[in-house]
Design a protein around this motif. Structure first.
Motif, mmCIF file in Angstrom:
data_model
loop_
_atom_site.group_PDB
_atom_site.id
_atom_site.type_symbol
_atom_site.label_atom_id
_atom_site.label_comp_id
_atom_site.label_asym_id
_atom_site.label_seq_id
_atom_site.Cartn_x
_atom_site.Cartn_y
_atom_site.Cartn_z
ATOM 1 N N ASN A 302 -37.063 12.165 3.894
ATOM 2 C CA ASN A 302 -35.936 13.051 4.217
ATOM 3 C C ASN A 302 -34.975 12.396 5.207
ATOM 4 N N ARG A 303 -35.524 11.699 6.185
ATOM 5 C CA ARG A 303 -34.670 11.030 7.173
ATOM 6 C C ARG A 303 -33.790 9.979 6.499
ATOM 7 N N ILE A 304 -34.405 9.158 5.644
ATOM 8 C CA ILE A 304 -33.639 8.086 4.988
ATOM 9 C C ILE A 304 -32.621 8.662 4.019
ATOM 10 N N THR A 305 -32.968 9.766 3.363
ATOM 11 C CA THR A 305 -32.012 10.424 2.467
ATOM 12 C C THR A 305 -30.750 10.819 3.222
ATOM 13 N N GLN A 306 -30.932 11.406 4.413
ATOM 14 C CA GLN A 306 -29.780 11.801 5.220
ATOM 15 C C GLN A 306 -28.999 10.587 5.712
ATOM 16 N N GLU A 307 -29.702 9.540 6.108
ATOM 17 C CA GLU A 307 -29.025 8.330 6.589
ATOM 18 C C GLU A 307 -28.222 7.669 5.471
ATOM 19 N N LEU A 308 -28.748 7.679 4.254
ATOM 20 C CA LEU A 308 -27.993 7.138 3.117
ATOM 21 C C LEU A 308 -26.746 7.986 2.854
ATOM 22 N N LYS A 309 -26.883 9.300 2.951
ATOM 23 C CA LYS A 309 -25.738 10.180 2.761
ATOM 24 C C LYS A 309 -24.663 9.884 3.804
ATOM 25 N N ASP A 310 -25.076 9.694 5.045
ATOM 26 C CA ASP A 310 -24.129 9.365 6.104
ATOM 27 C C ASP A 310 -23.445 8.019 5.842
ATOM 28 N N ALA A 311 -24.159 7.111 5.151
ATOM 29 C CA ALA A 311 -23.602 5.791 4.833
ATOM 30 C C ALA A 311 -22.775 5.809 3.547
ATOM 31 N N GLY A 312 -22.678 6.977 2.901
ATOM 32 C CA GLY A 312 -21.857 7.085 1.700
ATOM 33 C C GLY A 312 -22.564 6.740 0.409
ATOM 34 N N ILE A 313 -23.894 6.648 0.433
ATOM 35 C CA ILE A 313 -24.661 6.368 -0.778
ATOM 36 C C ILE A 313 -25.233 7.688 -1.280
ATOM 37 N N THR A 314 -24.564 8.279 -2.263
ATOM 38 C CA THR A 314 -24.948 9.583 -2.786
ATOM 39 C C THR A 314 -24.984 9.535 -4.310
ATOM 40 N N GLU A 315 -25.409 10.644 -4.917
ATOM 41 C CA GLU A 315 -25.525 10.700 -6.381
ATOM 42 C C GLU A 315 -24.208 10.416 -7.086
ATOM 43 N N SER A 316 -23.101 10.946 -6.581
ATOM 44 C CA SER A 316 -21.815 10.758 -7.263
ATOM 45 C C SER A 316 -21.288 9.336 -7.112
ATOM 46 N N VAL A 317 -21.825 8.577 -6.158
ATOM 47 C CA VAL A 317 -21.470 7.160 -6.016
ATOM 48 C C VAL A 317 -22.307 6.323 -6.977
ATOM 49 N N VAL A 318 -23.597 6.624 -7.048
ATOM 50 C CA VAL A 318 -24.501 5.871 -7.917
ATOM 51 C C VAL A 318 -24.307 6.258 -9.383
ATOM 52 N N TYR A 319 -23.977 7.516 -9.616
ATOM 53 C CA TYR A 319 -23.650 8.014 -10.961
ATOM 54 C C TYR A 319 -22.214 8.535 -10.928
ATOM 55 N N PRO A 320 -21.225 7.669 -11.140
ATOM 56 C CA PRO A 320 -19.823 8.066 -10.978
ATOM 57 C C PRO A 320 -19.288 8.851 -12.181
ATOM 58 N N ASP A 321 -19.849 10.042 -12.354
ATOM 59 C CA ASP A 321 -19.413 10.913 -13.439
ATOM 60 C C ASP A 321 -19.693 12.355 -13.019
ATOM 61 N N LEU A 322 -19.376 13.303 -13.892
ATOM 62 C CA LEU A 322 -19.550 14.700 -13.544
ATOM 63 C C LEU A 322 -21.023 15.067 -13.361
ATOM 64 N N ASP A 323 -21.910 14.422 -14.124
ATOM 65 C CA ASP A 323 -23.339 14.693 -13.938
ATOM 66 C C ASP A 323 -23.785 14.292 -12.537
ATOM 67 N N GLY A 324 -23.314 13.133 -12.065
ATOM 68 C CA GLY A 324 -23.662 12.689 -10.723
ATOM 69 C C GLY A 324 -23.128 13.639 -9.663
ATOM 70 N N LEU A 325 -21.902 14.095 -9.838
ATOM 71 C CA LEU A 325 -21.319 15.041 -8.892
ATOM 72 C C LEU A 325 -22.108 16.344 -8.885
ATOM 73 N N GLY A 326 -22.486 16.812 -10.074
ATOM 74 C CA GLY A 326 -23.255 18.048 -10.156
ATOM 75 C C GLY A 326 -24.597 17.936 -9.446
ATOM 76 N N ARG A 327 -25.281 16.804 -9.619
ATOM 77 C CA ARG A 327 -26.571 16.615 -8.944
ATOM 78 C C ARG A 327 -26.390 16.527 -7.434
ATOM 79 N N GLU A 328 -25.305 15.905 -7.007
ATOM 80 C CA GLU A 328 -25.052 15.800 -5.572
ATOM 81 C C GLU A 328 -24.829 17.186 -4.966
#
Length: 337
Positions: A302-328
């Motif tokens: 959980n800690r690393i998940t939040q740190e990645l989010k703070d660094a801009g590494i999220t589902e919509s970045v790794v999956y740059p489409d509407l599915d990725g945005l929806g999961r995020e």
């Protein structure tokens, strides 16, 4: 005897084997999730003298990046060259470093390699038949594009996904975990330049190239003399009967073109397996192997998940489409509900 103990690396020396180390009280507590990785291999497997084991454990984004840097320095890999990374769940230890088509069934059994190659070709032909009308018209130009897209969209193949982005693979290591997480993860780190040279010198590679040359002399139309890599493509029934076209035993590294935005965003690299499902697992255990794993304990997910989010590494970045945005957005909902 424990030589050094930190949050990143645990180095141990001991005279005998795994059981005595596993019972060492200094390994209790936060290190217990990774005790299954304590093992001796290579020329030290039966050695009774002092041994050294290194367990790389990262509990934060900073520790993870520091460990990656430590690995790069230890291997003396130049800064401009890329390492490859792959995430796996610790609960799937029996199938680590094996591509989808070769993974065991829930019963623990696995069909013969020949049968699995036959199944893979059937899936490959069906994907080729249906994919054109479902995909971007510019994304499939040849058999290779079709094969890589098949893997990238979840179909089982002999391809093993890697990324040259350390944070991308860390994202895959912590995503889709229940709350609280029930298992930790591993991020494998590979020196592809070392492995590429090892494979180029392997007798199996030289045999594959020679077989292809013989086949080309018999069938000079439609293929190029230097396209020996085609031996790794799925084979139909007729090709499977031709000994000169037999799939090699060893894997091959492949830099696939970024045929889709998703492939590009994930900085995807691929390893194409041959006929040995466990080749990479065995290679990891060799003494001078440049394939190591970094453990992400479940308590740090959980800690690393939040740190990645703070660094801009999220589902919509790794999956740059509407599915990725929806999961995020679904992840945000889970955190707030």
């Amino acid at each position: 005897m424990v030589q050094s103990l930190s949050l990143r690396t645990l180095e141990i020396t001991h005279k005998t084997g795994t059981l005595e180390i596993a019972h060492c009280p200094l390994l209790a507590g936060p290190y217990s999730p990774v005790l299954h990785q304590v093992s001796f291999s290579g020329r030290y497997a039966n050695c009774s003298s002092l041994l050294s084991v290194s367990l790389k454990i990262s509990r934060s984004l900073g520790e993870y990046l520091s460990t990656v840097g430590e690995i790069r320095r230890r291997w003396n890999v130049s800064k401009h060259l890329e390492l490859w990374f792959r995430a796996e769940d610790t609960s799937h230890r029996k199938t680590h470093l094996q591509p989808g088509i070769y993974r065991q069934r829930e019963s623990g059994l696995r069909r013969s390699v020949d049968k699995l190659l036959e199944i893979e070709n059937d899936l490959y032909e069906e994907f080729g038949r249906c994919a054109t009308q479902l995909s971007d018209a510019n994304s499939i130009h040849d058999e290779w594009d079709s094969y890589f897209l098949m893997q990238h969209h979840g179909a089982p193949t002999r391809l093993l996904d890697w990324s040259d982005g350390a944070l991308i693979s860390l994202h895959f290591a912590v995503r889709d975990k229940p709350t609280p997480p029930k298992s930790g993860s591993l991020v494998y780190v590979l020196d592809p330049y070392w492995l590429g040279e090892l494979l180029r010198q392997h007798p199996d590679r030289k045999d594959a190239e020679e077989r292809w040359k013989k086949y080309w002399k018999k069938n000079p139309t439609g293929v190029d003399e230097g396209e020996w890599e085609r031996l790794y493509l799925p084979s139909d029934e007729d090709d499977a009967k031709e000994p000169l076209l037999a799939t090699p035993e060893t894997p091959m590294l492949w830099d696939s073109p970024h045929v889709t935005r998703r492939v590009a965003a994930q900085r995807s690299r691929f390893m194409i397996f041959g006929t040995d499902p466990s080749w990479l697992v065995k290679m990891e255990k060799e003494e001078r192997s440049r394939l190591v794993s970094i453990t992400i304990p479940r308590g740090s997910i959980n800690r690393i998940t939040q740190e990645l989010k703070d660094a801009g590494i999220t589902e919509s970045v790794v999956y740059p489409d509407l599915d990725g945005l929806g999961r995020e957005l679904k992840q945000v909902w889970k955190m707030r509900r």
